[in-house]
Design an enzyme around this catalytic site. Structure first.
Site, PDB file in Angstrom:
ATOM      1  N   ASP A  69     -33.366  -5.690   5.466  1.00  0.00           N
ATOM      2  CA  ASP A  69     -33.131  -5.230   6.837  1.00  0.00           C
ATOM      3  C   ASP A  69     -34.300  -4.434   7.400  1.00  0.00           C
ATOM      4  O   ASP A  69     -35.127  -3.890   6.673  1.00  0.00           O
ATOM      5  CB  ASP A  69     -31.840  -4.416   6.920  1.00  0.00           C
ATOM      6  CG  ASP A  69     -31.789  -3.269   5.917  1.00  0.00           C
ATOM      7  OD1 ASP A  69     -32.414  -3.381   4.841  1.00  0.00           O
ATOM      8  OD2 ASP A  69     -31.122  -2.257   6.194  1.00  0.00           O
TER       9      ASP A  69
ATOM     10  N   GLU B 254     -29.739  -2.021   3.647  1.00  0.00           N
ATOM     11  CA  GLU B 254     -30.051  -0.838   2.845  1.00  0.00           C
ATOM     12  C   GLU B 254     -30.148   0.409   3.705  1.00  0.00           C
ATOM     13  O   GLU B 254     -29.890   1.512   3.242  1.00  0.00           O
ATOM     14  CB  GLU B 254     -31.368  -1.055   2.084  1.00  0.00           C
ATOM     15  CG  GLU B 254     -31.709   0.041   1.089  1.00  0.00           C
ATOM     16  CD  GLU B 254     -32.345   1.285   1.689  1.00  0.00           C
ATOM     17  OE1 GLU B 254     -32.078   2.394   1.196  1.00  0.00           O
ATOM     18  OE2 GLU B 254     -33.106   1.141   2.674  1.00  0.00           O
ATOM     19  N   GLU B 255     -30.521   0.232   4.976  1.00  0.00           N
ATOM     20  CA  GLU B 255     -30.839   1.375   5.829  1.00  0.00           C
ATOM     21  C   GLU B 255     -29.621   2.073   6.423  1.00  0.00           C
ATOM     22  O   GLU B 255     -29.751   3.170   6.974  1.00  0.00           O
ATOM     23  CB  GLU B 255     -31.752   0.927   6.990  1.00  0.00           C
ATOM     24  CG  GLU B 255     -33.119   0.417   6.556  1.00  0.00           C
ATOM     25  CD  GLU B 255     -34.054   1.539   6.119  1.00  0.00           C
ATOM     26  OE1 GLU B 255     -33.636   2.706   6.158  1.00  0.00           O
ATOM     27  OE2 GLU B 255     -35.197   1.213   5.737  1.00  0.00           O
TER      28      GLU B 255
ATOM     29  N   HIS C 133     -40.913   4.522   8.379  1.00  0.00           N
ATOM     30  CA  HIS C 133     -40.075   4.726   9.569  1.00  0.00           C
ATOM     31  C   HIS C 133     -40.900   5.203  10.767  1.00  0.00           C
ATOM     32  O   HIS C 133     -40.351   5.755  11.717  1.00  0.00           O
ATOM     33  CB  HIS C 133     -38.912   5.702   9.288  1.00  0.00           C
ATOM     34  CG  HIS C 133     -37.916   5.180   8.287  1.00  0.00           C
ATOM     35  ND1 HIS C 133     -36.583   5.544   8.298  1.00  0.00           N
ATOM     36  CD2 HIS C 133     -38.046   4.322   7.255  1.00  0.00           C
ATOM     37  CE1 HIS C 133     -35.949   4.924   7.297  1.00  0.00           C
ATOM     38  NE2 HIS C 133     -36.836   4.178   6.651  1.00  0.00           N
TER      39      HIS C 133
END
Length: 393
Positions: free
Chosen positions: A77, A135-136, A361
């Site tokens: 993702d 996962e996020e 990020h």
């Protein structure tokens, strides 16, 4: 089929990674990413099992002889970030980008699948190539895939994270707790609104909320064992609509990080107790919504020792293999290593010469693609070492 090498697969990894980077998808929305991965696995003649808990899938490769079963995992993702690095392979989906390296993780696992597919006649045991969604975002894609049995009968699980804080050529991990748990809290302080000029007729939720924010900072310093690292961070405080109106409601949100379950639950209890007592002291009411997210990621000591043993040989004399310090970011790989022995490894991917200097990020995040070669070599080395244990029994 021609026997493929890790080095020979680097151009394909770059191609796969850049395609995925151009077409990122958010957590639980990885439909096209999953289809792309499935198409590559089908080309390799690898059995595919699709998850019903999202867009995850697992490639299954079994050798002619029975043996151990190893699971290799990658996440797929992306994040809700607008890309600003100007790369020719930049995201074509506005507001979404691979800002954490999951595109590289997926490409490395595809390369590992290609490598072993070209050697299936020699394979003893079974390898599962686990492509995980989400996962996020809690609760994370690992939980659903585990519930579907992806770890059943498996002996070990390994995962990698490309990591720009480490320079290219450095790889690291640690035995025991490596990454923190990640929990979230949402607290509503509810008072009684009114005129800013007549505060005696109100219960000021913002004053109560401000007192709580200050109080929360004492939990780590005064309640948690100082030898056990932990973090309580308030991320937002929101309340009020005008300068002359006392707000009836104030919302506070934040995150909690810890490396052991005892500390994790202690902090939760103290936040709930403190919210109630501070609110009562100001004549307000507190409503707490506490989300228990990912648990701490705890590496198996024997599997860490395997990493430390095989990494130098796999990567050569120019590589640096380090024992990492604990870090506060969280990972839902933690669920896998709660079930079976495993190891999570960080692969250095930072390189100022290629602009790979921004943190994960970040809107300008990118990594040195040469790091993918180190990553796939590690996956192969860990899997080979684990699978070959059967022959020594």
């Amino acid at each position: 089929m021609e026997r493929l090498t890790a080095s020979g697969l680097l151009p394909e990894m770059v191609k796969w990674r850049r395609h995925l980077h151009r077409h990122p998808e958010l957590s639980y929305q990885e439909k096209e990413t999953s289809a792309y991965v499935a198409a590559r696995l089908a080309e390799l003649g690898i059995e595919i099992r699709r998850s019903k808990a999202g867009y995850g899938l697992t490639g299954i490769l079994k050798g002619r002889e029975s043996g151990r079963t190893v699971v290799l995992r990658a996440d797929m993702d992306a994040l809700a970030i607008t890309e600003e690095n100007g790369r020719e392979y930049a995201s074509q989906h506005p507001g979404i980008m691979h800002a954490c390296g999951h595109d590289g993780h997926t490409a490395m696992l595809l390369a590992a699948a290609a490598y072993y597919s070209s050697r299936r006649e020699e394979l003893k045991g079974e390898i599962r190539f686990l492509f995980q969604p989400a996962e996020e975002v809690c609760p994370g894609g690992a939980v659903g895939m585990i519930a579907e049995g992806v770890l059943e009968g498996a002996d070990a699980v390994y995962g990698l994270h490309l990591w720009t804080p480490l320079p290219l050529g450095t790889v690291g991990s640690a035995p025991g707790p490596l990454m923190a748990s990640a929990d979230e809290f949402f607290i509503d302080m509810i008072g009684r609104g009114g005129h800013g000029g007549m505060p005696n007729r109100t219960v000021d939720s913002i004053v109560a909320g401000a007192a709580l924010v200050t109080g929360l900072q004492s939990i780590v310093s005064r309640n948690v064992d100082p030898l056990r690292p932990a973090v309580v961070s308030v991320g937002t405080i929101q309340g009020g609509s005008a300068q002359n109106i006392i707000a009836e409601r104030c919302r506070i949100t934040g995150t909690v990080r810890a490396f052991d379950e005892e500390t994790r639950h202690l902090i939760r209890r103290r936040i709930e107790e403190m919210a109630a007592s501070v609110a009562a002291a100001y004549g307000a009411e507190a409503k707490v919504d506490y989300l228990m997210g990912y648990p701490p990621l705890v590496n198996d000591e024997a599997e860490y020792n395997r990493f430390y043993r095989v990494a130098p040989e796999a990567l050569g004399p120019d590589a640096e293999v380090i024992r990492m310090e604990q870090i506060m970011p969280a990972e839902d790989f933690s669920y896998y290593v709660k079930e079976i022995p495993g190891c999570f490894i960080f692969v250095g991917a930072g390189n100022p010469d290629k602009g790979a200097v921004y943190p994960h990020h970040h809107s300008k995040f990118d990594f040195d693609e040469d790091a993918m070669l180190h990553g796939v070599k590690l996956l192969i080395a860990m899997a080979d070492s684990s699978l070959n244990e059967a022959s020594s029994v």
